[in-house]
Scaffold this motif. Structure first.
Motif, PDB file in Angstrom:
ATOM      1  N   ASP A 121       0.858  -1.179   0.000  1.00 30.20           N
ATOM      2  CA  ASP A 121       0.000   0.000   0.000  1.00 30.20           C
ATOM      3  C   ASP A 121       0.895   1.229   0.000  1.00 30.20           C
ATOM      4  OD1 ASP A 121      -2.450  -1.398   0.071  1.00 30.20           O
ATOM      5  OD2 ASP A 121      -2.295  -1.650   2.235  1.00 30.20           O
ATOM      6  N   VAL A 122       0.626   2.151  -0.921  1.00 28.66           N
ATOM      7  CA  VAL A 122       1.473   3.331  -1.091  1.00 28.66           C
ATOM      8  C   VAL A 122       0.601   4.580  -1.127  1.00 28.66           C
ATOM      9  CG1 VAL A 122       3.160   4.460  -2.590  1.00 28.66           C
ATOM     10  CG2 VAL A 122       3.105   1.990  -2.472  1.00 28.66           C
ATOM     11  N   ILE A 123       1.001   5.598  -0.374  1.00 24.44           N
ATOM     12  CA  ILE A 123       0.381   6.917  -0.471  1.00 24.44           C
ATOM     13  C   ILE A 123       1.423   7.842  -1.077  1.00 24.44           C
ATOM     14  CG2 ILE A 123      -0.640   8.857   0.779  1.00 24.44           C
ATOM     15  CD1 ILE A 123      -1.457   6.823   2.967  1.00 24.44           C
ATOM     16  N   LEU A 124       1.098   8.388  -2.246  1.00 26.13           N
ATOM     17  CA  LEU A 124       2.029   9.258  -2.957  1.00 26.13           C
ATOM     18  C   LEU A 124       1.619  10.715  -2.804  1.00 26.13           C
ATOM     19  CD1 LEU A 124       2.368   7.239  -6.273  1.00 26.13           C
ATOM     20  CD2 LEU A 124       4.003   7.336  -4.395  1.00 26.13           C
ATOM     21  N   ARG A 125       2.569  11.553  -2.413  1.00 23.84           N
ATOM     22  CA  ARG A 125       2.344  12.994  -2.328  1.00 23.84           C
ATOM     23  C   ARG A 125       2.598  13.568  -3.722  1.00 23.84           C
ATOM     24  NH1 ARG A 125       5.786  13.977   1.380  1.00 23.84           N
ATOM     25  NH2 ARG A 125       4.342  13.755   3.092  1.00 23.84           N
ATOM     26  N   LEU A 126       1.611  14.282  -4.241  1.00 28.53           N
ATOM     27  CA  LEU A 126       1.745  14.850  -5.580  1.00 28.53           C
ATOM     28  C   LEU A 126       2.692  16.043  -5.581  1.00 28.53           C
ATOM     29  CD1 LEU A 126      -1.964  14.649  -6.764  1.00 28.53           C
ATOM     30  CD2 LEU A 126      -0.072  13.113  -7.357  1.00 28.53           C
ATOM     31  N   ARG A 127       3.494  16.150  -6.650  1.00 25.73           N
ATOM     32  CA  ARG A 127       4.405  17.274  -6.845  1.00 25.73           C
ATOM     33  C   ARG A 127       3.788  18.237  -7.856  1.00 25.73           C
ATOM     34  NH1 ARG A 127       9.401  13.598  -8.865  1.00 25.73           N
ATOM     35  NH2 ARG A 127       7.815  13.249 -10.434  1.00 25.73           N
ATOM     36  N   ASN A 128       4.368  19.428  -7.952  1.00 25.41           N
ATOM     37  CA  ASN A 128       3.974  20.409  -8.960  1.00 25.41           C
ATOM     38  C   ASN A 128       2.501  20.801  -8.853  1.00 25.41           C
ATOM     39  OD1 ASN A 128       6.631  20.341 -10.120  1.00 25.41           O
ATOM     40  ND2 ASN A 128       6.061  18.363 -10.997  1.00 25.41           N
ATOM     41  N   THR A 129       2.027  20.867  -7.619  1.00 27.80           N
ATOM     42  CA  THR A 129       0.650  21.266  -7.342  1.00 27.80           C
ATOM     43  C   THR A 129       0.577  21.792  -5.918  1.00 27.80           C
ATOM     44  OG1 THR A 129      -1.662  20.571  -7.417  1.00 27.80           O
ATOM     45  CG2 THR A 129      -0.078  18.980  -6.536  1.00 27.80           C
ATOM     46  N   GLU A 130      -0.530  22.427  -5.570  1.00 27.89           N
ATOM     47  CA  GLU A 130      -0.653  22.978  -4.226  1.00 27.89           C
ATOM     48  C   GLU A 130      -1.072  21.945  -3.186  1.00 27.89           C
ATOM     49  OE1 GLU A 130      -4.090  24.280  -6.875  1.00 27.89           O
ATOM     50  OE2 GLU A 130      -1.940  24.147  -7.026  1.00 27.89           O
ATOM     51  N   SER A 131      -1.738  20.857  -3.592  1.00 29.04           N
ATOM     52  CA  SER A 131      -2.129  19.836  -2.612  1.00 29.04           C
ATOM     53  C   SER A 131      -2.511  18.548  -3.321  1.00 29.04           C
ATOM     54  CB  SER A 131      -3.315  20.326  -1.761  1.00 29.04           C
ATOM     55  OG  SER A 131      -4.472  20.449  -2.567  1.00 29.04           O
ATOM     56  N   GLY A 132      -2.561  17.471  -2.548  1.00 31.41           N
ATOM     57  CA  GLY A 132      -3.078  16.224  -3.072  1.00 31.41           C
ATOM     58  C   GLY A 132      -2.187  15.019  -2.852  1.00 31.41           C
ATOM     59  N   GLU A 133      -2.853  13.900  -2.634  1.00 38.95           N
ATOM     60  CA  GLU A 133      -2.199  12.594  -2.517  1.00 38.95           C
ATOM     61  C   GLU A 133      -3.026  11.581  -3.295  1.00 38.95           C
ATOM     62  OE1 GLU A 133      -0.357  13.060   1.989  1.00 38.95           O
ATOM     63  OE2 GLU A 133      -2.154  11.855   1.709  1.00 38.95           O
ATOM     64  N   VAL A 134      -2.352  10.519  -3.736  1.00 39.96           N
ATOM     65  CA  VAL A 134      -3.024   9.413  -4.407  1.00 39.96           C
ATOM     66  C   VAL A 134      -2.626   8.134  -3.686  1.00 39.96           C
ATOM     67  CG1 VAL A 134      -3.247   8.100  -6.547  1.00 39.96           C
ATOM     68  CG2 VAL A 134      -3.132  10.585  -6.634  1.00 39.96           C
ATOM     69  N   GLU A 135      -3.635   7.332  -3.340  1.00 38.88           N
ATOM     70  CA  GLU A 135      -3.395   6.051  -2.677  1.00 38.88           C
ATOM     71  C   GLU A 135      -3.462   4.931  -3.709  1.00 38.88           C
ATOM     72  OE1 GLU A 135      -5.820   5.365   0.760  1.00 38.88           O
ATOM     73  OE2 GLU A 135      -5.527   7.415   1.481  1.00 38.88           O
ATOM     74  N   LEU A 136      -2.443   4.068  -3.665  1.00 35.91           N
ATOM     75  CA  LEU A 136      -2.348   2.926  -4.566  1.00 35.91           C
ATOM     76  C   LEU A 136      -2.146   1.655  -3.765  1.00 35.91           C
ATOM     77  CD1 LEU A 136       0.349   4.311  -7.067  1.00 35.91           C
ATOM     78  CD2 LEU A 136      -2.128   4.505  -7.285  1.00 35.91           C
ATOM     79  N   GLN A 137      -2.546   0.527  -4.339  1.00 34.86           N
ATOM     80  CA  GLN A 137      -2.151  -0.769  -3.800  1.00 34.86           C
ATOM     81  C   GLN A 137      -1.471  -1.518  -4.938  1.00 34.86           C
ATOM     82  OE1 GLN A 137      -4.751  -4.301  -2.817  1.00 34.86           O
ATOM     83  NE2 GLN A 137      -4.066  -3.739  -0.773  1.00 34.86           N
ATOM     84  N   LEU A 138      -0.231  -1.910  -4.698  1.00 33.32           N
ATOM     85  CA  LEU A 138       0.563  -2.615  -5.695  1.00 33.32           C
ATOM     86  C   LEU A 138       0.558  -4.105  -5.386  1.00 33.32           C
ATOM     87  CD1 LEU A 138       3.686  -0.270  -5.590  1.00 33.32           C
ATOM     88  CD2 LEU A 138       1.594   0.022  -6.934  1.00 33.32           C
ATOM     89  N   GLN A 139       0.514  -4.918  -6.431  1.00 28.72           N
ATOM     90  CA  GLN A 139       0.629  -6.368  -6.254  1.00 28.72           C
ATOM     91  C   GLN A 139       1.520  -6.910  -7.361  1.00 28.72           C
ATOM     92  OE1 GLN A 139      -3.038  -8.650  -6.123  1.00 28.72           O
ATOM     93  NE2 GLN A 139      -1.960 -10.469  -6.780  1.00 28.72           N
ATOM     94  N   TRP A 140       2.558  -7.641  -6.961  1.00 26.09           N
ATOM     95  CA  TRP A 140       3.480  -8.240  -7.914  1.00 26.09           C
ATOM     96  C   TRP A 140       2.949  -9.595  -8.342  1.00 26.09           C
ATOM     97  CZ3 TRP A 140       7.013  -6.660 -11.039  1.00 26.09           C
ATOM     98  CH2 TRP A 140       7.831  -7.588 -11.670  1.00 26.09           C
ATOM     99  N   VAL A 141       3.017  -9.876  -9.654  1.00 26.08           N
ATOM    100  CA  VAL A 141       2.582 -11.165 -10.182  1.00 26.08           C
ATOM    101  C   VAL A 141       3.761 -11.778 -10.924  1.00 26.08           C
ATOM    102  CG1 VAL A 141       0.964 -12.366 -11.699  1.00 26.08           C
ATOM    103  CG2 VAL A 141       0.229 -10.308 -10.464  1.00 26.08           C
ATOM    104  N   ASN A 142       4.299 -12.882 -10.389  1.00 33.73           N
ATOM    105  CA  ASN A 142       5.365 -13.600 -11.068  1.00 33.73           C
ATOM    106  C   ASN A 142       4.767 -14.359 -12.246  1.00 33.73           C
ATOM    107  OD1 ASN A 142       7.833 -13.086  -9.705  1.00 33.73           O
ATOM    108  ND2 ASN A 142       7.164 -14.386  -8.018  1.00 33.73           N
ATOM    109  N   ILE A 143       5.491 -14.406 -13.335  1.00 34.03           N
ATOM    110  CA  ILE A 143       5.061 -15.163 -14.501  1.00 34.03           C
ATOM    111  C   ILE A 143       5.891 -16.444 -14.542  1.00 34.03           C
ATOM    112  CG2 ILE A 143       4.855 -15.154 -17.015  1.00 34.03           C
ATOM    113  CD1 ILE A 143       3.030 -13.141 -15.547  1.00 34.03           C
ATOM    114  N   PRO A 144       5.224 -17.613 -14.498  1.00 34.56           N
ATOM    115  CA  PRO A 144       5.985 -18.867 -14.567  1.00 34.56           C
ATOM    116  C   PRO A 144       6.748 -18.979 -15.866  1.00 34.56           C
ATOM    117  CG  PRO A 144       3.651 -19.279 -14.113  1.00 34.56           C
ATOM    118  CD  PRO A 144       3.803 -17.822 -14.425  1.00 34.56           C
ATOM    119  N   ARG A 145       7.972 -19.421 -15.774  1.00 34.58           N
ATOM    120  CA  ARG A 145       8.825 -19.584 -16.950  1.00 34.58           C
ATOM    121  C   ARG A 145       8.746 -21.031 -17.425  1.00 34.58           C
ATOM    122  NH1 ARG A 145      10.355 -14.706 -17.449  1.00 34.58           N
ATOM    123  NH2 ARG A 145      11.650 -13.599 -16.002  1.00 34.58           N
TER     124      ARG A 145
END
Length: 164
Positions: A137-161
């Motif tokens: 879970d990641v909360i990113l502070r936005l740059r180049n603006t006066e305010s704001g954050e975006v919340e993301l949830q990342l999930q890694w998926v391995n690809i079987p070889r």
């Protein structure tokens, strides 16, 4: 395709305290970029605290290349207005995916990515094992603006070889 590392599922959860770009708010959407890949969420009308809960998936060739996000205000008759941007590294998540995690309990914290002036992460972010999947879970502070954050949830998926 021989250097293909895996897939990154990005759930764009929500925006918090986004900047006003119109008199009655903003109509925000998020663009996620990695190299030539460009994905975007739906537009949320007149909302500076939008909830998207939308899944986007990137194929990852180079785990060192940063993921870039941009937030825009959708306009009908003029160019869409920028509402800020951020970037983050998925390298810690990819490194955690290479570890032997067998036998670890669900919700075990594998690694912590600390917030710093060198990244856009607003608060420490934990990479955890959740139901056998690596998530962050990641909360990113936005740059180049006066305010704001975006919340993301990342999930890694391995690809079987296919091993001959």
């Amino acid at each position: 395709m021989e250097h293909f590392a895996g897939l990154l599922k990005i759930k764009v959860v929500r925006g918090v305290n986004l900047a006003y770009r119109d008199s009655r708010g903003s109509d925000p959407y998020v663009v996620v970029r990695l190299g030539a890949q460009r994905l975007k969420t739906s537009v949320k009308k007149k909302n500076v605290n939008p909830v998207w809960n939308e899944d986007l998936t990137l194929s990852i060739d180079d785990p060192f290349m940063p993921i870039k996000i941009e937030v825009f205000d959708k306009d009908t008759f003029t160019k869409d207005d920028s509402m800020g941007d951020a970037e983050f590294s998925i390298h810690p998540l990819v490194e955690a995916a290479k570890m032997n995690l067998e036998g670890l309990p669900s919700t075990a914290v594998i690694k912590t990515v600390n917030a710093s002036r060198q990244n856009c992460i607003a608060s420490d972010s934990h990479i955890i094992l959740k139901d056998g999947k690596l998530v962050q879970d990641v909360i990113l502070r936005l740059r180049n603006t006066e305010s704001g954050e975006v919340e993301l949830q990342l999930q890694w998926v391995n690809i079987p070889r296919n091993v001959p």
